[in-house]
Motif scaffolding. Structure first.
Motif, PDB file in Angstrom:
ATOM      1  N   LYS A 181       0.846  -1.277   0.019  1.00  0.00           N
ATOM      2  CA  LYS A 181       0.121  -0.062   0.082  1.00  0.00           C
ATOM      3  C   LYS A 181       0.875   1.205  -0.123  1.00  0.00           C
ATOM      4  N   ARG A 182       2.082   1.067   0.554  1.00  0.00           N
ATOM      5  CA  ARG A 182       3.166   2.506   0.793  1.00  0.00           C
ATOM      6  C   ARG A 182       3.398   2.524  -0.548  1.00  0.00           C
ATOM      7  N   LEU A 183       3.845   1.428  -1.335  1.00  0.00           N
ATOM      8  CA  LEU A 183       4.612   1.456  -2.640  1.00  0.00           C
ATOM      9  C   LEU A 183       4.182   1.844  -3.795  1.00  0.00           C
ATOM     10  N   THR A 184       2.695   1.382  -4.044  1.00  0.00           N
ATOM     11  CA  THR A 184       2.168   1.718  -5.139  1.00  0.00           C
ATOM     12  C   THR A 184       0.831   2.115  -5.082  1.00  0.00           C
ATOM     13  N   PRO A 185       0.189   2.921  -5.960  1.00  0.00           N
ATOM     14  CA  PRO A 185      -1.169   3.195  -5.897  1.00  0.00           C
ATOM     15  C   PRO A 185      -1.805   2.054  -6.287  1.00  0.00           C
ATOM     16  N   GLY A 186      -1.645   1.215  -6.980  1.00  0.00           N
ATOM     17  CA  GLY A 186      -2.532   0.082  -7.399  1.00  0.00           C
ATOM     18  C   GLY A 186      -2.560  -1.114  -6.469  1.00  0.00           C
ATOM     19  N   ALA A 187      -2.080  -0.653  -5.230  1.00  0.00           N
ATOM     20  CA  ALA A 187      -1.838  -1.949  -4.258  1.00  0.00           C
ATOM     21  C   ALA A 187      -3.132  -2.669  -3.829  1.00  0.00           C
ATOM     22  N   ASP A 188      -4.269  -2.005  -3.949  1.00  0.00           N
ATOM     23  CA  ASP A 188      -5.711  -2.889  -3.675  1.00  0.00           C
ATOM     24  C   ASP A 188      -6.060  -3.775  -4.646  1.00  0.00           C
ATOM     25  N   VAL A 189      -5.470  -3.681  -5.875  1.00  0.00           N
ATOM     26  CA  VAL A 189      -5.941  -4.647  -7.204  1.00  0.00           C
ATOM     27  C   VAL A 189      -4.842  -5.814  -6.886  1.00  0.00           C
ATOM     28  N   ILE A 190      -3.552  -5.567  -6.672  1.00  0.00           N
ATOM     29  CA  ILE A 190      -2.527  -6.294  -6.495  1.00  0.00           C
ATOM     30  C   ILE A 190      -2.991  -7.391  -5.154  1.00  0.00           C
TER      31      ILE A 190
END
Length: 59
Positions: free
Chosen positions: A43-52
């Protein structure tokens, strides 16, 4: 004055982020890192974290 073309720097950031995401996912699946910690870092690393997170089944 920033060096390099913005698009080249953007691509470099993207590639680095993909490598980091892949490494985090591998560690989470292998069990060497707590899944909650993997989720927090993604979540801290990338804006698309929820999808991943949803795709990889960490929730």
């Amino acid at each position: 004055m920033p060096s390099g073309i913005e698009r080249v720097r953007e691509i470099k950031r993207l590639r680095t982020r993909r490598k980091k995401v892949a490494k985090l996912i591998a560690r989470g699946k292998a069990g060497t890192m707590d899944k909650d910690e993997v989720v927090r870092k993604l979540k801290r690393l990338t804006p698309g974290a929820d999808v991943i997170i949803e795709r990889e089944g960490f929730k």
